[in-house]
Design a protein around this motif. Structure first.
Motif, PDB file in Angstrom:
ATOM      1  N   ASP A   1       6.671  16.448  -2.911  1.00  0.00           N
ATOM      2  CA  ASP A   1       5.215  16.401  -2.874  1.00  0.00           C
ATOM      3  C   ASP A   1       4.757  15.115  -2.218  1.00  0.00           C
ATOM      4  OD1 ASP A   1       4.968  18.804  -4.181  1.00  0.00           O
ATOM      5  OD2 ASP A   1       4.977  17.874  -6.168  1.00  0.00           O
ATOM      6  N   HIS A   2       3.592  15.191  -1.550  1.00  0.00           N
ATOM      7  CA  HIS A   2       3.000  13.988  -1.003  1.00  0.00           C
ATOM      8  C   HIS A   2       2.543  13.076  -2.130  1.00  0.00           C
ATOM      9  CE1 HIS A   2       2.909  14.139   3.290  1.00  0.00           C
ATOM     10  NE2 HIS A   2       2.488  15.387   3.292  1.00  0.00           N
ATOM     11  N   THR A   3       2.740  11.785  -1.970  1.00  0.00           N
ATOM     12  CA  THR A   3       2.202  10.800  -2.895  1.00  0.00           C
ATOM     13  C   THR A   3       1.461   9.750  -2.104  1.00  0.00           C
ATOM     14  OG1 THR A   3       4.301   9.598  -2.800  1.00  0.00           O
ATOM     15  CG2 THR A   3       4.007  11.123  -4.626  1.00  0.00           C
ATOM     16  N   TYR A   4       0.693   8.952  -2.792  1.00  0.00           N
ATOM     17  CA  TYR A   4      -0.123   7.946  -2.121  1.00  0.00           C
ATOM     18  C   TYR A   4       0.747   6.898  -1.452  1.00  0.00           C
ATOM     19  CZ  TYR A   4      -3.074   3.874  -1.506  1.00  0.00           C
ATOM     20  OH  TYR A   4      -3.704   2.780  -0.976  1.00  0.00           O
ATOM     21  N   ALA A   5       0.464   6.575  -0.210  1.00  0.00           N
ATOM     22  CA  ALA A   5       1.164   5.516   0.518  1.00  0.00           C
ATOM     23  C   ALA A   5       0.198   4.380   0.777  1.00  0.00           C
ATOM     24  CB  ALA A   5       1.716   6.043   1.841  1.00  0.00           C
ATOM     25  N   PRO A   6       0.548   3.127   0.429  1.00  0.00           N
ATOM     26  CA  PRO A   6      -0.353   1.999   0.672  1.00  0.00           C
ATOM     27  C   PRO A   6      -0.717   1.897   2.138  1.00  0.00           C
ATOM     28  CG  PRO A   6       1.493   1.363  -0.727  1.00  0.00           C
ATOM     29  CD  PRO A   6       1.791   2.739  -0.224  1.00  0.00           C
ATOM     30  N   ARG A   7      -1.940   1.451   2.395  1.00  0.00           N
ATOM     31  CA  ARG A   7      -2.453   1.398   3.755  1.00  0.00           C
ATOM     32  C   ARG A   7      -1.584   0.537   4.660  1.00  0.00           C
ATOM     33  NH1 ARG A   7      -7.266   2.637   5.939  1.00  0.00           N
ATOM     34  NH2 ARG A   7      -8.090   3.072   3.874  1.00  0.00           N
ATOM     35  N   PHE A   8      -1.073  -0.613   4.137  1.00  0.00           N
ATOM     36  CA  PHE A   8      -0.323  -1.505   5.013  1.00  0.00           C
ATOM     37  C   PHE A   8       1.000  -0.893   5.452  1.00  0.00           C
ATOM     38  CE2 PHE A   8       0.613  -2.867   0.644  1.00  0.00           C
ATOM     39  CZ  PHE A   8       1.987  -2.774   0.619  1.00  0.00           C
ATOM     40  N   LEU A   9       1.528   0.074   4.693  1.00  0.00           N
ATOM     41  CA  LEU A   9       2.737   0.757   5.138  1.00  0.00           C
ATOM     42  C   LEU A   9       2.450   1.583   6.381  1.00  0.00           C
ATOM     43  CD1 LEU A   9       4.446   1.998   1.857  1.00  0.00           C
ATOM     44  CD2 LEU A   9       4.870  -0.083   3.153  1.00  0.00           C
ATOM     45  N   ARG A  10       1.280   2.211   6.421  1.00  0.00           N
ATOM     46  CA  ARG A  10       0.929   3.007   7.591  1.00  0.00           C
ATOM     47  C   ARG A  10       0.690   2.116   8.802  1.00  0.00           C
ATOM     48  NH1 ARG A  10      -1.900   6.046   3.586  1.00  0.00           N
ATOM     49  NH2 ARG A  10      -3.871   5.011   4.058  1.00  0.00           N
TER      50      ARG A  10
ATOM     51  N   ASN B   1       5.280  -3.757  -3.036  1.00  0.00           N
ATOM     52  CA  ASN B   1       4.268  -2.935  -3.693  1.00  0.00           C
ATOM     53  C   ASN B   1       4.774  -2.386  -5.033  1.00  0.00           C
ATOM     54  OD1 ASN B   1       1.582  -1.384  -3.327  1.00  0.00           O
ATOM     55  ND2 ASN B   1       3.031   0.234  -3.799  1.00  0.00           N
ATOM     56  N   LEU B   2       6.060  -2.018  -5.081  1.00  0.00           N
ATOM     57  CA  LEU B   2       6.626  -1.480  -6.315  1.00  0.00           C
ATOM     58  C   LEU B   2       6.815  -2.567  -7.370  1.00  0.00           C
ATOM     59  CD1 LEU B   2       9.307   0.964  -4.834  1.00  0.00           C
ATOM     60  CD2 LEU B   2       7.071   1.548  -5.796  1.00  0.00           C
ATOM     61  N   LEU B   3       7.195  -3.769  -6.920  1.00  0.00           N
ATOM     62  CA  LEU B   3       7.467  -4.847  -7.871  1.00  0.00           C
ATOM     63  C   LEU B   3       6.203  -5.539  -8.364  1.00  0.00           C
ATOM     64  CD1 LEU B   3      10.612  -6.529  -6.256  1.00  0.00           C
ATOM     65  CD2 LEU B   3      10.542  -4.946  -8.187  1.00  0.00           C
ATOM     66  N   LEU B   4       5.248  -5.743  -7.446  1.00  0.00           N
ATOM     67  CA  LEU B   4       4.074  -6.551  -7.775  1.00  0.00           C
ATOM     68  C   LEU B   4       2.807  -5.736  -7.958  1.00  0.00           C
ATOM     69  CD1 LEU B   4       4.650  -9.464  -5.215  1.00  0.00           C
ATOM     70  CD2 LEU B   4       5.414  -9.317  -7.609  1.00  0.00           C
ATOM     71  N   GLY B   5       2.827  -4.491  -7.498  1.00  0.00           N
ATOM     72  CA  GLY B   5       1.600  -3.704  -7.543  1.00  0.00           C
ATOM     73  C   GLY B   5       0.824  -3.878  -6.257  1.00  0.00           C
ATOM     74  N   PRO B   6      -0.087  -2.942  -5.953  1.00  0.00           N
ATOM     75  CA  PRO B   6      -0.798  -2.980  -4.666  1.00  0.00           C
ATOM     76  C   PRO B   6      -1.692  -4.195  -4.475  1.00  0.00           C
ATOM     77  CG  PRO B   6      -1.723  -1.317  -6.127  1.00  0.00           C
ATOM     78  CD  PRO B   6      -0.472  -1.796  -6.775  1.00  0.00           C
ATOM     79  N   VAL B   7      -2.157  -4.823  -5.565  1.00  0.00           N
ATOM     80  CA  VAL B   7      -3.049  -5.981  -5.429  1.00  0.00           C
ATOM     81  C   VAL B   7      -2.253  -7.236  -5.114  1.00  0.00           C
ATOM     82  CG1 VAL B   7      -4.757  -7.436  -6.585  1.00  0.00           C
ATOM     83  CG2 VAL B   7      -4.765  -4.950  -6.953  1.00  0.00           C
ATOM     84  N   LEU B   8      -1.258  -7.549  -5.940  1.00  0.00           N
ATOM     85  CA  LEU B   8      -0.466  -8.760  -5.729  1.00  0.00           C
ATOM     86  C   LEU B   8       0.449  -8.646  -4.518  1.00  0.00           C
ATOM     87  CD1 LEU B   8       0.520  -9.682  -9.403  1.00  0.00           C
ATOM     88  CD2 LEU B   8      -1.272 -10.688  -7.971  1.00  0.00           C
ATOM     89  N   ALA B   9       0.780  -7.420  -4.110  1.00  0.00           N
ATOM     90  CA  ALA B   9       1.669  -7.252  -2.957  1.00  0.00           C
ATOM     91  C   ALA B   9       1.064  -7.829  -1.686  1.00  0.00           C
ATOM     92  CB  ALA B   9       1.987  -5.778  -2.755  1.00  0.00           C
TER      93      ALA B   9
END
Length: 269
Positions: free
Chosen positions: A23-32, A222-230
């Motif tokens: 299934d598709h899941t959310y990908a952080p914008r900076f990855l794109r 992103n996985l370790l720190l979360g999308p904000v701290l990443a």
């Protein structure tokens, strides 16, 4: 301007599972952002069609903002480019005159295939097929809108890349933020031949997109720190991206190349 509404029918079951189906899941914008193909890469994809007769009409499937047709016009200035995308970005691309006609929806929608049947000399799917729920149905639909003797250009991430083996699920196409399908080159060849196509070109070099190190580091942060701290790791991601760009001319000549391109000709039946 032509626009076709998306189908309201439920998506088909995953009928063509080559290597993975998820299934598709959310990908952080900076990855794109780090995975975005450069204009040079897009022009190289267009130049792959130079050995064939100059196309009168070309459909780019999954075109988004029509960045590829815009770059391809530099190579084929007399070709009419149309775009199809499930989002309404394709309509903005039509207003910006990057394409001639805009179609909103899925290529497998019978209303779209009926409208576009045998209209095009070339159909391109650049990093699109891996996002579709049923790649086999997508390939059949692409061939239905091609004229006999026309060419289908498919570009995909390479699940047999050495990066895929080195990084495992941290490699973006194999991660939880990855694709619905990962299609090995050999399996795609077999499927196209089973649909009556002739494989006329395969390229494992120029489709390489330099993003592997940067995107992997960005995903781990992103996985370790979360999308904000990443976001604090942006300098590290930028440095990794620079390494990706510097090494790209060498990596694309090795098993580390992360993509491939196949051009198939639709034979008259």
């Amino acid at each position: 301007m032509t626009a076709t509404a998306p189908s309201q029918r439920r998506p088909a079951a995953c009928a063509f599972t080559l290597a993975a189906c998820r299934d598709h899941t959310y990908a952080p914008r900076f990855l794109r952002l780090v995975r975005q193909a450069s204009p040079r890469h897009l022009r190289a994809a267009a130049r792959a069609a130079l050995p064939f007769p100059e196309p009168e009409s070309w459909l780019d499937v999954g075109t988004g903002d029509a960045r590829f047709p815009e770059a391809a016009k530099e190579v084929f200035p007399y070709t009419a480019f149309d775009g199809l995308d499930p989002t309404h970005r394709v309509l903005h691309a039509r207003v910006a005159e990057r394409i001639e006609e805009a179609h909103v929806g899925q290529l497998t929608d019978p209303r779209i295939t009926a409208r576009l049947r045998t209209r095009y000399d070339i159909v391109s799917m650049l990093r699109h097929l891996e996002h579709t729920p049923d790649p086999r149905a997508e390939l059949r639909a692409a061939l239905s809108v091609l004229r006999p003797g026309g060419h289908l250009i498919v570009e995909l991430p390479n699940p047999r890349s050495a990066f895929a083996l080195l990084f495992g699920t941290a490699w973006i196409p194999q991660s939880p933020h990855g694709h619905l399908h990962l299609l090995p080159l050999r399996t795609l060849h077999e499927e196209l031949r089973s649909l009556g196509c002739t494989i006329v070109a395969t390229d494992r070099r120029t489709p390489h997109v330099p993003y592997d190190l940067a995107a992997t580091i960005a995903l781990v942060l992103n996985l370790l720190l979360g999308p904000v701290l990443a976001v604090l790791g942006a300098p590290l991601v930028a440095a990794a991206w620079a390494v990706d760009l510097v090494l790209a001319p060498f990596l694309r000549r090795t098993p580390l190349s992360n993509g491939y391109r196949v051009i198939a000709r639709k034979e008259p039946t």
